[in-house]
Design an enzyme around this catalytic site. Structure first.
Site, PDB file in Angstrom:
ATOM      1  N   VAL A 120     -11.247  -5.853  -1.095  1.00 47.29           N
ATOM      2  CA  VAL A 120     -10.112  -5.846  -0.181  1.00 47.29           C
ATOM      3  C   VAL A 120     -10.352  -6.772   1.006  1.00 47.29           C
ATOM      4  O   VAL A 120      -9.523  -7.612   1.344  1.00 47.29           O
ATOM      5  CB  VAL A 120      -9.823  -4.411   0.329  1.00 47.29           C
ATOM      6  CG1 VAL A 120      -8.721  -4.423   1.389  1.00 47.29           C
ATOM      7  CG2 VAL A 120      -9.437  -3.509  -0.828  1.00 47.29           C
ATOM      8  N   CYS A 130      -8.883   3.325  -7.029  1.00 48.41           N
ATOM      9  CA  CYS A 130      -7.590   3.814  -6.524  1.00 48.41           C
ATOM     10  C   CYS A 130      -7.007   4.973  -7.339  1.00 48.41           C
ATOM     11  O   CYS A 130      -6.961   6.103  -6.881  1.00 48.41           O
ATOM     12  CB  CYS A 130      -6.580   2.663  -6.486  1.00 48.41           C
ATOM     13  SG  CYS A 130      -6.826   1.521  -5.116  1.00 48.41           S
TER      14      CYS A 130
END
Length: 425
Positions: free
Chosen positions: A17, A261
């Site tokens: 990220v 996730c």
């Protein structure tokens, strides 16, 4: 009070990220990327990204990006963006220790009028309930008087070269309306797909956590359908393709649900729900189904081996793929490990082959050392666990050649036709 022209950004966490975000911001603003992993900093300074999210030529062209493992090197930044992981622990409860560590560190260097923006996925309320008190305690400053906060949840899809950070719409939020506008303007300066400003940080946190909860439940449904159809002797993919001819049927496929996730975020929401006195039913039911798919695949393969009179104990089993998704080196929360553990329970001898995996990382994370090229005629059972393009290119004949004459070939990812395998989800 907040001026884009005076922004200097410190990005805390340079993983899947943080690095792509640092690169994009570094094209327009002075950016310092901070990571506690000194090996990671060393490779980035050398122009390499082992996560394969950013190409070397792209890293080389960023004009305003520096890397460091020293907190003092980001002390003069006035916007901090936190992109550390938020995993779950062995009891499937939120593990906020990376977030706590990052917030504690920033608190030591936080200055008046600084803004701290969080991108890590959390339950609604975590930013202001967990992180803000740490910032206040470390800095001696008062929230929304001396410093401010924002939230813009990450939407990175590892290995996806089409949906990249600038091409995915960004949800934004700030701790005051003025801060919200600034955070939105900051992200809008790099996000080509645009932004969506929410009214509060809690709304943005909730929006993120339900994105993957919804996907998790949809996959759980088709996983349960796969189990049912297997008992009915019906090919699941053929059913799904037939149903998919209707315009509003969603094209989900059964499989293992891992990664940073989908297999994690629902537990953040259910944790918070239980904390406020509500026992979630549907979300946890979906999680139980998805968490059990590795064991289901192994049980199915073992039954097929037994039908062929293959002695399971001491059998040679090859699992093709270890990463949590195809064409990506990411090992986080891979559910392939569930199959490895299940086969071990049957005393089978398991080899794992994955050309995308760093063997040292696999050894460190799971105690597994993947093999090199597998040898032909070696295995009693072969399971295609991940749909890497290398396995698709091999085709059924070359994959079958790795097995003994009467071996079992099971396809979790539908990369082969139904008549080319002994079974698939």
């Amino acid at each position: 009070m907040f001026d884009l022209a005076k922004v200097k950004i410190g990005i805390v966490g340079l993983g899947y990220v943080g690095l792509p975000l640092a690169v994009e911001f570094g094209m327009k603003f002075p950016v310092v990327g901070l990571d506690v992993n000194e090996a990671r900093i060393k490779e980035l300074k050398a122009g390499k990204d082992s996560s394969l999210e950013v190409e070397p030529e792209r890293l080389a062209e960023v004009p305003h990006l520096a890397y460091t493992s020293d907190l003092n090197d980001v002390a003069d930044c006035n916007v901090f963006i936190v992109t550390v992981p938020t995993p779950i622990d062995s009891h499937k409860r939120p593990d906020l220790s990376p977030l706590v560590g990052a917030s504690t560190a920033i608190g030591k260097i936080l200055k008046k009028n600084d803004i701290v923006i969080y991108e890590s996925t959390v339950y609604p309320g975590a930013t202001e309930e967990v992180c803000i008190p740490l910032l206040e305690a470390g800095s001696g400053l008062k929230y929304n008087t001396d410093f401010y906060a924002g939230y813009s949840p990450e939407r990175i899809n590892p290995g996806d070269k089409e949906h990249r950070v600038i091409n995915i719409k960004k949800v934004t939020a700030g701790s005051t309306p003025e801060v919200g506008q600034f955070v939105d303007e900051l992200y809008r300066s790099i996000i080509k797909a645009g932004t969506h400003l929410t009214s509060t940080i809690r709304v943005a946190e909730a929006a993120k956590v339900i994105e993957n909860t919804q996907r998790d439940l949809n996959i759980a449904l088709v996983n349960e359908l796969a189990i049912i159809f297997a008992r009915l002797g019906i090919d699941t993919l053929e059913v799904l393709e037939a149903a998919g001819t209707k315009w509003n049927f969603l094209p989900f496929r059964p499989g293992l649900v891992g990664g940073h996730c989908i297999g994690v975020d629902p537990y953040y929401l259910t944790y918070k729900a239980q904390e406020i006195g509500y026992q979630p039913e549907v979300i946890l039911a979906g999680r139980r189904i998805n968490d059990g798919m590795g064991a289901y695949v192994v049980e199915t393969v073992v039954k097929k081996m037994m039908r062929k009179r293959i002695h399971v104990a001491d059998a040679r089993v090859l699992i093709l793929g270890l990463t949590f998704k195809e064409n990506c080196p990411d090992l986080r929360n891979t559910r392939v490990i569930d199959m490895v553990n299940e086969f071990a329970g049957y005393h089978a001898d398991v080899d794992i082959y994955d050309p995308w995996v760093d063997p040292a990382e696999a050894k460190h994370e799971y105690g597994i050392t993947p093999i090199g090229e597998p040898k032909e005629g070696t295995y009693d059972a072969i399971v295609i666990a991940v749909g890497h393009h290398q396995f698709r290119e091999m085709g059924a004949e070359k994959i079958r050649a790795l097995g003994k004459p009467d071996s079992v070939l099971f396809d979790v990812k539908y990369i082969l036709a139904a008549d080319e395998v002994d079974g698939r989800l």
